[in-house]
Design a protein around this motif. Structure first.
Motif, short mmCIF file in Angstrom:
data_model
loop_
_atom_site.label_atom_id
_atom_site.label_comp_id
_atom_site.label_asym_id
_atom_site.label_seq_id
_atom_site.Cartn_x
_atom_site.Cartn_y
_atom_site.Cartn_z
N UNK A 69 -7.64 19.41 5.56
CA UNK A 69 -8.40 18.78 4.49
C UNK A 69 -9.83 18.50 4.92
N UNK A 70 -10.01 17.88 6.11
CA UNK A 70 -11.35 17.58 6.61
C UNK A 70 -11.90 18.77 7.37
N UNK A 71 -13.10 19.19 6.98
CA UNK A 71 -13.77 20.32 7.63
C UNK A 71 -15.04 19.79 8.30
N UNK A 72 -15.11 19.79 9.64
CA UNK A 72 -16.30 19.26 10.32
C UNK A 72 -17.48 20.21 10.22
N UNK A 73 -18.69 19.65 10.31
CA UNK A 73 -19.89 20.49 10.31
C UNK A 73 -20.04 21.22 11.63
N UNK A 74 -19.61 20.59 12.71
CA UNK A 74 -19.71 21.20 14.03
C UNK A 74 -18.47 22.00 14.36
N UNK A 75 -18.39 22.40 15.62
CA UNK A 75 -17.26 23.23 16.06
C UNK A 75 -15.98 22.42 16.21
N UNK A 76 -16.12 21.13 16.50
CA UNK A 76 -14.93 20.29 16.68
C UNK A 76 -15.05 19.03 15.82
N UNK A 77 -13.90 18.45 15.52
CA UNK A 77 -13.88 17.24 14.70
C UNK A 77 -14.41 16.05 15.50
N UNK A 78 -15.22 15.19 14.91
CA UNK A 78 -15.74 14.02 15.62
C UNK A 78 -14.65 13.00 15.88
N UNK A 79 -14.85 12.20 16.91
CA UNK A 79 -13.90 11.14 17.25
C UNK A 79 -14.19 9.92 16.38
N UNK A 80 -13.27 9.59 15.48
CA UNK A 80 -13.46 8.47 14.55
C UNK A 80 -12.52 7.30 14.85
N UNK A 81 -11.94 7.29 16.03
CA UNK A 81 -11.01 6.22 16.39
C UNK A 81 -11.72 4.87 16.38
N UNK A 82 -11.14 3.93 15.67
CA UNK A 82 -11.71 2.59 15.60
C UNK A 82 -12.82 2.43 14.59
N UNK A 83 -13.15 3.48 13.84
CA UNK A 83 -14.22 3.42 12.84
C UNK A 83 -13.72 2.73 11.57
N UNK A 84 -14.68 2.19 10.81
CA UNK A 84 -14.40 1.65 9.48
C UNK A 84 -14.81 2.68 8.45
N UNK A 85 -13.88 3.05 7.57
CA UNK A 85 -14.16 4.02 6.52
C UNK A 85 -14.61 3.29 5.25
N UNK A 86 -15.80 3.64 4.78
CA UNK A 86 -16.31 3.13 3.51
C UNK A 86 -16.20 4.24 2.47
N UNK A 87 -15.70 3.92 1.30
CA UNK A 87 -15.55 4.94 0.27
C UNK A 87 -15.59 4.30 -1.11
N UNK A 88 -15.94 5.09 -2.13
CA UNK A 88 -15.93 4.59 -3.50
C UNK A 88 -14.67 5.02 -4.23
N UNK A 89 -14.42 4.38 -5.35
CA UNK A 89 -13.46 4.90 -6.31
C UNK A 89 -14.27 5.33 -7.53
N UNK A 90 -13.96 6.50 -8.07
CA UNK A 90 -14.65 6.96 -9.28
C UNK A 90 -14.19 6.06 -10.42
N UNK A 91 -15.02 5.12 -10.79
CA UNK A 91 -14.61 4.10 -11.76
C UNK A 91 -15.74 3.85 -12.76
N UNK A 92 -15.57 2.86 -13.62
CA UNK A 92 -16.50 2.60 -14.70
C UNK A 92 -17.93 2.40 -14.18
N UNK A 93 -18.87 3.12 -14.80
CA UNK A 93 -20.27 3.01 -14.42
C UNK A 93 -20.63 3.70 -13.11
N UNK A 94 -19.65 4.32 -12.45
CA UNK A 94 -19.88 4.99 -11.15
C UNK A 94 -20.51 4.04 -10.14
N UNK A 95 -20.18 2.74 -10.23
CA UNK A 95 -20.83 1.74 -9.39
C UNK A 95 -20.49 1.95 -7.91
N UNK A 96 -19.23 2.27 -7.62
CA UNK A 96 -18.85 2.51 -6.23
C UNK A 96 -19.62 3.66 -5.61
N UNK A 97 -19.81 4.74 -6.37
CA UNK A 97 -20.54 5.90 -5.86
C UNK A 97 -22.03 5.58 -5.66
#
Length: 245
Positions: free
Chosen positions: A1-29
């Protein structure tokens, strides 16, 4: 599912993922646009999936252990739940510590209590409550109230309802069952020019995460420090041609 820009996937251990939900007014995006632009986050890859019309973009800021997922399109019909399952599977496999979802809900569906209080609310999964409950309480935030599952029926059970929230409820329920640490932050809004709502939502997030530091003790002083993305110049289309006049 995830396709990295580089040759290998980055190490995201311990990272905080921020993301929106496509919702009213597109406020999250819109809020995610502000965060990515302000922090000058670098694109590290994208999600290639048959669940979306346009692939989702992934950005990161290793110095702050932040990774951002930006959704640019709606979901293919009947594909929203499979996307949530794939996303949370990736969250677990990549080692992300927690997920923060930014979303919005219809302001006209508020109850009397919500009308008389702040337009912001939050939700925590059980596994997240154990780690941030005290911090959240110190901010005097208001948790999303339960309401009748079927508003038209007076004796229906109470549950968490998220009108206009897109995939938020599915993400939240799946995260609860999979014991994923998730925080959901929302603002009640109406459709229109939702840039002020997006600024309000990132300020709400900033009270907790301190993504940018206020210039003074007044937390509203940081509002002007959010970097407006260049793409917003044509958010409502180009101006009227001078030749018309």
């Amino acid at each position: 599912m995830f396709v990295p820009c580089g040759e290998s996937a980055p190490d995201l251990a311990g990272f905080t993922l921020l993301m929106p939900a496509v919702s009213v007014g597109k406020v999250g995006q819109l809020a995610m646009d502000l965060i990515i632009s302000t922090l000058s986050m670098s694109k590290i890859g994208y999600f290639y999936t048959d669940c979306l019309v346009i692939n989702a973009e992934v950005y990161s800021l290793p110095s702050r252990k932040l990774v951002a997922l930006q959704l640019r399109s709606i979901f293919i019909k009947y594909k929203s739940k499979p996307f949530c399952e794939k996303l949370l599977s990736w969250v677990k496999s990549s080692g992300c510590a927690r997920v923060i979802v930014l979303w919005s809900s219809h302001s006209y569906q508020r109850n009397d209590l919500q009308l008389r209080s702040t337009p912001f609310r939050y939700l925590l999964t059980p596994s997240m409550q154990r780690s941030v409950q005290n911090k959240i309480k110190s901010l005097n935030w208001q948790e999303m109230e339960k309401s009748r599952c079927i508003p038209e029926i007076d004796d229906s059970e109470f549950c968490i309802r998220i009108p206009g929230g897109g995939i938020t409820k599915t993400l939240y329920d799946e995260s609860c069952s999979k014991e994923i640490q998730m925080v959901v932050l929302l603002k009640f809004v109406s459709e229109g020019d939702n840039i002020p709502d997006a600024l309000g939502l990132v300020e709400y997030l900033n009270e907790w995460l301190q993504i940018i530091k206020p210039l003074s003790d007044d937390p509203t002083a940081s509002t002007s420090r959010w970097k407006i993305p260049s793409s917003w110049r044509l958010l409502f289309g180009s101006g009227l041609p001078p030749a018309l006049f």
